[in-house]
Design an enzyme around this catalytic site. Structure first.
Site, PDB file in Angstrom:
ATOM      1  N   LYS A  69     -25.280 -93.746   2.418  1.00  0.00           N
ATOM      2  CA  LYS A  69     -24.257 -93.073   1.671  1.00  0.00           C
ATOM      3  C   LYS A  69     -24.824 -91.800   1.372  1.00  0.00           C
ATOM      4  O   LYS A  69     -26.068 -91.807   0.997  1.00  0.00           O
ATOM      5  CB  LYS A  69     -23.851 -93.918   0.575  1.00  0.00           C
ATOM      6  N   ILE A  70     -24.366 -90.679   1.188  1.00  0.00           N
ATOM      7  CA  ILE A  70     -24.667 -89.424   0.546  1.00  0.00           C
ATOM      8  C   ILE A  70     -24.030 -89.371  -0.464  1.00  0.00           C
ATOM      9  O   ILE A  70     -22.832 -89.102  -0.643  1.00  0.00           O
ATOM     10  CB  ILE A  70     -24.277 -88.025   1.683  1.00  0.00           C
ATOM     11  N   MET A  71     -24.794 -89.236  -1.648  1.00  0.00           N
ATOM     12  CA  MET A  71     -24.339 -89.359  -3.157  1.00  0.00           C
ATOM     13  C   MET A  71     -23.595 -88.081  -3.418  1.00  0.00           C
ATOM     14  O   MET A  71     -24.195 -86.992  -2.998  1.00  0.00           O
ATOM     15  CB  MET A  71     -25.272 -89.878  -3.906  1.00  0.00           C
ATOM     16  N   GLY A  72     -22.340 -87.929  -3.937  1.00  0.00           N
ATOM     17  CA  GLY A  72     -21.916 -86.755  -4.545  1.00  0.00           C
ATOM     18  C   GLY A  72     -20.785 -86.487  -3.299  1.00  0.00           C
ATOM     19  O   GLY A  72     -20.078 -85.266  -3.433  1.00  0.00           O
ATOM     20  N   HIS A  99     -20.177 -94.258  -8.963  1.00  0.00           N
ATOM     21  CA  HIS A  99     -19.238 -93.464  -9.853  1.00  0.00           C
ATOM     22  C   HIS A  99     -19.927 -92.460 -10.667  1.00  0.00           C
ATOM     23  O   HIS A  99     -20.610 -91.502  -9.974  1.00  0.00           O
ATOM     24  CB  HIS A  99     -18.804 -94.572 -10.792  1.00  0.00           C
ATOM     25  N   HIS A 112     -14.196 -89.775  -1.829  1.00  0.00           N
ATOM     26  CA  HIS A 112     -13.418 -89.901  -3.092  1.00  0.00           C
ATOM     27  C   HIS A 112     -12.548 -91.123  -2.764  1.00  0.00           C
ATOM     28  O   HIS A 112     -12.089 -91.160  -1.684  1.00  0.00           O
ATOM     29  CB  HIS A 112     -12.913 -88.974  -3.679  1.00  0.00           C
ATOM     30  N   ASP A 145     -19.249 -84.674  -8.637  1.00  0.00           N
ATOM     31  CA  ASP A 145     -20.643 -84.722  -8.934  1.00  0.00           C
ATOM     32  C   ASP A 145     -21.569 -83.893  -8.297  1.00  0.00           C
ATOM     33  O   ASP A 145     -22.657 -83.563  -8.752  1.00  0.00           O
ATOM     34  CB  ASP A 145     -20.939 -86.273  -8.772  1.00  0.00           C
ATOM     35  N   ARG A 162      -4.394-109.055 -16.087  1.00  0.00           N
ATOM     36  CA  ARG A 162      -4.848-110.155 -15.535  1.00  0.00           C
ATOM     37  C   ARG A 162      -4.172-110.415 -14.049  1.00  0.00           C
ATOM     38  O   ARG A 162      -3.102-111.023 -13.971  1.00  0.00           O
ATOM     39  CB  ARG A 162      -4.361-111.466 -16.292  1.00  0.00           C
TER      40      ARG A 162
HETATM   41  C1  LIG Z   1     -16.939 -88.848 -10.649  1.00  0.00           C
HETATM   42  C2  LIG Z   1     -16.921 -89.688  -9.391  1.00  0.00           C
HETATM   43  O1  LIG Z   1     -17.011 -90.914 -10.103  1.00  0.00           O
HETATM   44  S1  LIG Z   1     -16.680 -89.375  -8.057  1.00  0.00           S
HETATM   45  C3  LIG Z   1     -17.432 -90.579  -7.013  1.00  0.00           C
HETATM   46  C4  LIG Z   1     -19.006 -90.467  -7.235  1.00  0.00           C
HETATM   47  N1  LIG Z   1     -19.662 -91.373  -6.145  1.00  0.00           N
HETATM   48  C5  LIG Z   1     -20.056 -90.810  -5.091  1.00  0.00           C
HETATM   49  O2  LIG Z   1     -20.523 -89.825  -4.835  1.00  0.00           O
HETATM   50  C6  LIG Z   1     -20.938 -91.825  -4.068  1.00  0.00           C
HETATM   51  C7  LIG Z   1     -20.838 -91.574  -2.703  1.00  0.00           C
HETATM   52  N2  LIG Z   1     -19.268 -91.799  -2.323  1.00  0.00           N
HETATM   53  C8  LIG Z   1     -18.842 -93.135  -2.042  1.00  0.00           C
HETATM   54  O3  LIG Z   1     -19.564 -94.102  -2.170  1.00  0.00           O
HETATM   55  C9  LIG Z   1     -17.467 -93.169  -1.671  1.00  0.00           C
HETATM   56  O4  LIG Z   1     -17.025 -92.148  -1.145  1.00  0.00           O
HETATM   57  C10 LIG Z   1     -16.490 -93.664  -2.948  1.00  0.00           C
HETATM   58  C11 LIG Z   1     -17.111 -94.818  -3.700  1.00  0.00           C
HETATM   59  C12 LIG Z   1     -16.315 -92.500  -3.935  1.00  0.00           C
HETATM   60  C13 LIG Z   1     -15.125 -94.018  -2.358  1.00  0.00           C
HETATM   61  O5  LIG Z   1     -15.208 -94.955  -1.852  1.00  0.00           O
HETATM   62  P1  LIG Z   1     -14.181 -95.526  -0.796  1.00  0.00           P
HETATM   63  O6  LIG Z   1     -12.700 -95.506  -1.403  1.00  0.00           O
HETATM   64  O7  LIG Z   1     -14.406 -96.966  -0.407  1.00  0.00           O
HETATM   65  O8  LIG Z   1     -14.204 -94.483   0.420  1.00  0.00           O
HETATM   66  P2  LIG Z   1     -13.500 -94.415   1.611  1.00  0.00           P
HETATM   67  O9  LIG Z   1     -12.475 -95.430   2.025  1.00  0.00           O
HETATM   68  O10 LIG Z   1     -12.733 -93.260   1.753  1.00  0.00           O
HETATM   69  O11 LIG Z   1     -14.577 -94.330   2.919  1.00  0.00           O
HETATM   70  C14 LIG Z   1     -14.120 -94.031   4.168  1.00  0.00           C
HETATM   71  C15 LIG Z   1     -15.395 -94.249   5.162  1.00  0.00           C
HETATM   72  O12 LIG Z   1     -16.247 -92.986   4.705  1.00  0.00           O
HETATM   73  C16 LIG Z   1     -17.493 -93.635   4.476  1.00  0.00           C
HETATM   74  N3  LIG Z   1     -18.214 -92.909   3.440  1.00  0.00           N
HETATM   75  C17 LIG Z   1     -17.367 -92.412   2.007  1.00  0.00           C
HETATM   76  N4  LIG Z   1     -18.119 -91.850   1.283  1.00  0.00           N
HETATM   77  C18 LIG Z   1     -19.370 -91.594   1.937  1.00  0.00           C
HETATM   78  C19 LIG Z   1     -20.661 -91.122   1.561  1.00  0.00           C
HETATM   79  N5  LIG Z   1     -20.568 -90.340   0.356  1.00  0.00           N
HETATM   80  N6  LIG Z   1     -21.685 -91.071   2.592  1.00  0.00           N
HETATM   81  C20 LIG Z   1     -21.456 -91.540   3.701  1.00  0.00           C
HETATM   82  N7  LIG Z   1     -20.322 -92.299   3.916  1.00  0.00           N
HETATM   83  C21 LIG Z   1     -19.224 -92.213   3.313  1.00  0.00           C
HETATM   84  C22 LIG Z   1     -17.325 -95.064   4.028  1.00  0.00           C
HETATM   85  O13 LIG Z   1     -18.539 -95.705   4.090  1.00  0.00           O
HETATM   86  C23 LIG Z   1     -16.528 -95.333   4.813  1.00  0.00           C
HETATM   87  O14 LIG Z   1     -16.473 -95.840   6.087  1.00  0.00           O
HETATM   88  P3  LIG Z   1     -16.195 -97.265   6.716  1.00  0.00           P
HETATM   89  O15 LIG Z   1     -14.769 -97.426   6.772  1.00  0.00           O
HETATM   90  O16 LIG Z   1     -17.015 -97.212   8.019  1.00  0.00           O
HETATM   91  O17 LIG Z   1     -16.555 -98.250   5.612  1.00  0.00           O
HETATM   92  O1  LIG Z   2     -11.403 -91.204  -9.875  1.00  0.00           O
HETATM   93  C1  LIG Z   2     -12.407 -91.768  -9.386  1.00  0.00           C
HETATM   94  O2  LIG Z   2     -12.307 -92.672  -8.753  1.00  0.00           O
HETATM   95  C2  LIG Z   2     -13.678 -91.275  -9.599  1.00  0.00           C
HETATM   96  C3  LIG Z   2     -13.759 -89.898 -10.312  1.00  0.00           C
HETATM   97  O3  LIG Z   2     -13.633 -88.966  -9.648  1.00  0.00           O
HETATM   98  C4  LIG Z   2     -13.728 -89.737 -11.494  1.00  0.00           C
HETATM   99  O4  LIG Z   2     -13.842 -90.665 -12.587  1.00  0.00           O
HETATM  100  O5  LIG Z   2     -13.801 -88.743 -12.315  1.00  0.00           O
END
Ligand SMILES: CC(=O)SCCNC(=O)CCNC(=O)[C@H](O)C(C)(C)COP(=O)(O)OP(=O)(O)OC[C@H]1O[C@@H](n2cnc3c(N)ncnc32)[C@H](O)[C@@H]1OP(=O)(O)O
Ligand SMILES: O=C([O-])CC(=O)C(=O)O
Length: 375
Positions: free
Chosen positions: A254-257, A221, A260, A311, A355
């Site tokens: 996972k590649i951060m950023g 997140h 979604h 991000d 709940r």
């Molecule tokens: C402001 C915010 O909070 S924005 C979010 C910030 N978080 C990040 O940048 C962390 C990296 N991103 C992630 O971990 C994810 O994309 C999340 C947590 C944001 C969303 O998670 P989910 O809803 O489960 O993603 P989604 O269902 O679209 O994923 C689809 C596939 O893409 C892959 N994937 C998604 N994001 C990434 C990533 N950043 N890097 C590599 N693979 C990824 C998943 O592993 C998944 O593969 P699978 O089906 O084989 O398991």
């Molecule tokens: O909506 C989400 O799951 C994460 C996000 O982009 C935020 O909180 O800004």
């Protein structure tokens, strides 16, 4: 990206309530706050106007905005017992833990006794969270006890001023305002949902915000902006970045950023912060970090159809402004507190305890074993 159906784990695709605050992934650019498009807000509003919109329900008139800014400025001081607590926290603590402790301690000193104090509690948190993080940071890192009552009109300017002991440039103050607008609200994301679950038990505002800070801390997140920075700062050229990203994808890291939970094609906040990151790169004469970031974006789209979320380009933008990486996610808190509090108001307005049910997957009913008969 795989075309996974939006259902099942993580409550994905299931409505968990209603909100009048925000739409994510719907009309216009894909993000609106109380009906206003994010691109227009980022272009035309200042953060304090957006905070007012979220917390008070409408855009302020000039007189209302002036009064609100004056009010926020007056609420920046830290009570002595809160300073004493912050001074106990070591320099190597995680700054999000400092935020969490700060919000919680404030709840001990200025407890929200009745819900009719909720607007005051929200305004106070909005005003004081930058003071909390900067007071701790400057005390633990520089050994100074700063005065947190600056005369800066903006929340972002106040933050940068406390951090550096001088008022920020117009460019930096503007980027901070845009950044805080982009981070302010996002419907039922994990941290906001945490706040709403807490509010649904009729708990107090500080408990809701303290819990939300804990949820925002994680790298999936809000913590992703710091994690993205930790990754891209290792690379000295776009070609190196491409090689490394391909290796990470190969290893299924996972590649951060990127990616979604709701958006499928793009995150509308990315284009906006990316533009400001580019402007800052030019300002500081960067020829590495911005090209590295752009290449990572291109490779991720080419290889995985994964796009930058809010991000990713925040990492380089904050870095170009000289903000220490470990303070990136606390800035997110200073903004999102508006969304959290607005959601707490909304939850309280039409409350039923949150709940849900669970699908039981444990053992069938079985006989009790006396302790001496167990292996
Ligand atoms: C402001 C915010 O909070 S924005 C979010 C910030 N978080 C990040 O940048 C962390 C990296 N991103 C992630 O971990 C994810 O994309 C999340 C947590 C944001 C969303 O998670 P989910 O809803 O489960 O993603 P989604 O269902 O679209 O994923 C689809 C596939 O893409 C892959 N994937 C998604 N994001 C990434 C990533 N950043 N890097 C590599 N693979 C990824 C998943 O592993 C998944 O593969 P699978 O089906 O084989 O398991
Ligand atoms: O909506 C989400 O799951 C994460 C996000 O982009 C935020 O909180 O800004």
């Amino acid at each position: 990206m795989t075309d996974k159906p939006l259902a099942g784990a993580g409550l994905r695709g299931q409505s968990a309530g209603s909100t009048a605050l925000c739409t994510v992934g719907q009309s216009g650019s894909g993000l609106t706050y109380r009906g206003y498009d994010i691109a227009e807000l980022a272009d035309k509003a200042r953060f304090e106007e957006v905070a007012y919109l979220l917390l008070k329900g409408k855009l302020p008139t000039q007189a209302e905005l002036d009064a609100y800014i004056t009010r926020i400025k007056r609420l920046r001081g830290l009570p002595a017992p809160l300073k004493a607590v912050l001074e106990q926290i070591p320099a190597d603590a995680h700054p999000m833990d400092v935020m969490r402790t700060g919000a919680s301690m404030l709840g001990n000193l200025e407890t929200e006794e009745h819900f009719d104090e909720q607007q005051d509690a929200a305004d106070r948190l909005l005003a004081v969270l930058p003071s909390i993080i900067c007071y701790w940071y400057r005390y633990s890192h520089d050994g100074v006890r700063i005065d947190t009552e600056t005369d800066d009109d903006s929340v972002g300017g106040h933050f940068l001023h406390l951090l550096r002991d001088e008022a920020p440039s117009e460019l930096h103050a503007q980027v901070m305002s845009v950044s805080l607008i982009l981070y302010a609200e996002h419907e039922f994301n994990a941290s906001t949902f945490t706040a709403r679950v807490c509010a649904s038990t009729l708990s107090d505002m500080h408990s809701c915000v303290t819990g939300a800070i804990g949820s925002l801390r994680g790298p999936l997140h809000g913590g992703a902006n710091e994690a993205a920075m930790a990754m891209i700062e290792n690379w000295t050229s776009a070609d190196e970045a491409e090689r490394e990203i391909l290796g990470m994808l190969e290893r299924k890291e996972k590649i951060m950023g990127f990616g979604h939970a709701i958006y499928r094609e793009s995150d509308p906040r990315n284009a906006i912060i990316k533009k400001w990151s580019k402007r800052l790169a030019e300002d500081v004469g960067d020829s590495v970090l911005y090209p590295v970031s752009e290449r990572v974006e291109a490779v991720m789209w080419r290889e995985k159809k994964l796009f930058c979320n809010a991000d990713f380009f925040h990492a380089s933008a904050y870095h170009f402004m000289g903000i220490p990486t470990k303070l990136f996610t606390p800035i997110f808190v200073c903004s999102r507190v508006t969304g959290w509090c607005a959601h707490v108001f909304e939850q309280r307005d039409n409350n039923r305890i949150i709940r849900p049910s669970a699908d039981y997957v444990g053992p069938d009913a079985r006989d009790w074993l006396p302790i001496e008969q167990r292996d």
